[in-house]
Scaffold this active site. Structure first.
Site, PDB file in Angstrom:
ATOM      1  CE  LYS A  83      -0.334   2.325  -5.277  1.00  0.00           C
ATOM      2  NZ  LYS A  83       0.466   3.129  -4.309  1.00  0.00           N
ATOM      3  CB  SER A 117      -2.447   4.792  -2.231  1.00  0.00           C
ATOM      4  OG  SER A 117      -1.084   4.719  -2.601  1.00  0.00           O
ATOM      5  CB  SER A 147       1.277   4.713  -0.484  1.00  0.00           C
ATOM      6  OG  SER A 147       0.323   5.731  -0.406  1.00  0.00           O
TER       7      SER A 147
END
Lengths: 490, 97
Positions: free
Chosen positions: A78, A153, A177
């Site tokens: 990420k 996310s 997330s």
């Protein structure tokens, strides 16, 4: 050789048996990314050259007889985790051109283990969101249905694992997330206990709940990755000094007699039909495996979202205050350097106003407001008290049970654009996953079925630092079911 | 709970965010509805707790020597390479005093 949907464990065997090289494996994923990512938009950056170099290096280490669970295994990360000398954007215009000066501890550990960094994945800007639509750059598509969001996310990471663009991916989880996007994309996503994995080099959002964890194709792979990235770090004094267990040691042990709590009020909470029946089916699987199912209640959980949306904005408004465009990041051209400006605040406000996206601004404002004089007691102090209640409630429940199972999300992936203008609705996405974050507990989402053709996940929560029980239950469940072996037709 | 436009402007000023009129109206409405929702915390009973806002059970202070460490030079270089202007390894900024 068919490498599609290979797990880390399977690839490990092929690499060790010299039937496959890390370079071949790396090229396999680089090709998939170049062929497919136009469609799914999971990656912000791809590092083909350095990945191939790293793979050659890993092949040398393997040839010299070195053993290692992740040696030569390609992964994505990420884009909120720092990777030295490479762009790390947080999917924000503020950091669009920011190059990380150093590696996050997790990246350092993965480098040492010989894992191959393929690239960086998309996210909601600064991890603020539940759909990855808040990225300043582009929207990631759910590989099961490209008109739908991948969740967020960590949506780039979950979609990349579902589309088989890497062997595993790292995400971060502050209030759901990793788990919610894992549910939406039909992959396994683990949020470790608070403090289990160092956050040094993870851009801070909510320092009191942020955790880094893996997204993988099954639970065993999650255990393999956690074993490598977990542990104390002198650069993150909130990292736990507890010894990292060998998570694979007892993973296959039968779960007969294990006590599993189910939360009645969660199953009555307006779940999508297919999700609710699927969760009940999963409960039956655990029963069949010999687990004892116990009804429990978590009455304070309904406050987890309001608590979260006080604590999170409070912390992130402080954490993002460092971003002002003076030393790095988005900076407008003002007067020549060295000359006076009228008002320093004007520089900060313009740099920040032009480069933060709508959700980041909303949260910074909310945090600024609830911490402001006159409101602090009513909001922040009250939220901290209720957070303590939520923690105590879990603690009491874990006196009776080993694990708790819940749906990960009330429904499957929603349509892109459907909730963009309703921030409150977006916040409520995390109704089942935020409680464990506030309490610092480990929790995983594993694939548990399909509703109208879309995957959904089952959440397994354990007491703090009892990841081993999650792995054991998840492994036994995945031995009995094959939801985790379903991949989208791409 | 509704916030006035003036309150929104004040919060934005405190947060160092320049907002345009469209944003001010939008955040006025959206923050109002989020605060309405958050208000449900008022009913949450926790009078039996004496909370100082500290999580003492799991978290405690761990201290270290207050000393500077030499960071690898190449890392310092990457950090300094991102500034608009520098002079002798120092970042040049607008004069504000």
């Amino acid at each position: 050789m068919d490498l599609n949907n290979t797990t880390i464990k399977e690839a490990r065997k092929l690499l060790d048996d010299k039937k496959l090289t890390s370079l071949e494996l790396t090229n396999f994923f680089l090709k998939r990314i170049s062929d497919l990512d136009e469609t799914f938009k999971t990656c912000i950056s791809v590092f083909s050259d350095s990945a191939r170099e790293d793979a050659k290096e890993a092949d040398k280490r393997i040839a010299q007889g070195e053993k290692g669970d992740l040696l030569g295994i390609p992964y994505l990360v990420k884009d909120i985790i720092l990777t030295k000398g490479k762009k790390t954007t947080a999917a924000s215009k503020m950091l669009e051109n920011y190059v990380a000066p150093y590696n996050a501890t997790v990246i350092k550990k993965l480098n040492q283990a010989g894992a191959i960094l393929l690239g960086k994945t998309n996210l909601d800007e600064f991890a603020h969101g539940a759909s990855t639509e808040n990225s300043a750059f582009f929207v990631t598509k759910n590989p099961w249905d490209t008109t739908r969001v991948p969740g967020g996310s960590s949506g780039g990471s979950s979609a990349a694992v579902a589309a088989d663009l890497c062997m595993f991916a790292l995400g971060s989880d502050t209030g759901g997330s990793i788990r919610q996007p894992a549910s939406f994309c039909g992959v396994t996503g683990l949020k470790p206990s608070y403090g289990r994995v160092s956050r040094f080099g993870l851009m801070a959002m909510t320092s009191s709940t942020d955790v880094i964890g893996p997204l993988t194709k099954n639970i065993e792979d999650a255990a393999i990755v956690l074993k490598v990235i977990a542990g104390e770090d002198k650069f993150d004094l909130t990292s736990s000094q507890n010894i990292v267990e060998d998570y694979l040691k007892n993973i296959e042990k039968p779960i007969k007699g294990l006590k599993i709590g189910i939360v009645k009020e969660f199953l009555e909470a307006g779940l999508e039909e297919g999700v609710s029946s699927g969760v009940l089916e999963a409960v039956e699987v655990f029963k069949k495996l010999g687990a004892e199912i116990i009804d429990i209640s978590l009455p304070y959980n309904k406050y987890s979202i309001p608590v979260y949306y006080i604590i999170t904005p409070s912390e992130l408004s402080a954490n993002l205050a460092r971003l002002d465009g003076i030393r790095y990041g988005y900076s407008l051209k003002f007067n020549p350097k060295g000359q006076s400006v009228e008002n320093i605040n004007e520089i900060y406000s313009k740099n920040r106003g032009e480069s933060f996206g709508p959700e980041a601004k909303r949260r910074i404002m909310l945090g600024t407001y609830v911490l402001s004089a006159g409101y602090y007691d009513a909001y922040y102090k009250k939220a901290m008290a209720v957070k303590e209640k939520i923690k105590q409630e879990f603690k009491n429940v874990f006196n009776q049970v080993d694990l708790i199972i819940t749906p990960t999300s009330p429904h499957t992936a929603f349509k892109i654009g459907q909730q963009v203008n309703d921030p409150l609705k977006m916040y409520l996405e995390d109704i089942f996953v935020t409680g464990p974050s506030l309490a610092g507990l480990p929790a995983v989402s594993i694939p548990a079925g399909f509703s109208k053709g879309l995957p959904f996940g089952l959440q397994i929560i354990a007491n703090k630092f009892e990841e081993n029980k999650i792995f054991q239950a998840g492994f036994n469940y995945q031995k009995e079911t094959d939801w985790h072996k379903k991949f989208p037709n791409i | 709970m509704s916030l006035t436009k003036e309150e929104i402007k004040k919060i934005a000023e405190l947060a160092r965010l320049e907002l345009n009129d469209v944003e001010i109206s939008k955040y006025q409405e959206q923050l109002g509805s989020v605060l309405d929702y958050i208000d449900m915390l008022k009913e949450a009973e926790c009078s039996d707790l004496d909370i100082l806002g500290l999580d003492l059970e799991d978290n405690y202070n761990r201290t270290r020597e207050d000393c500077s460490e030499n960071w690898p030079e190449d890392e310092v270089e990457i950090a300094l390479d991102q500034v608009d202007e520098k002079e002798d390894d120092q970042i040049k900024v607008n004069r504000v005093m």
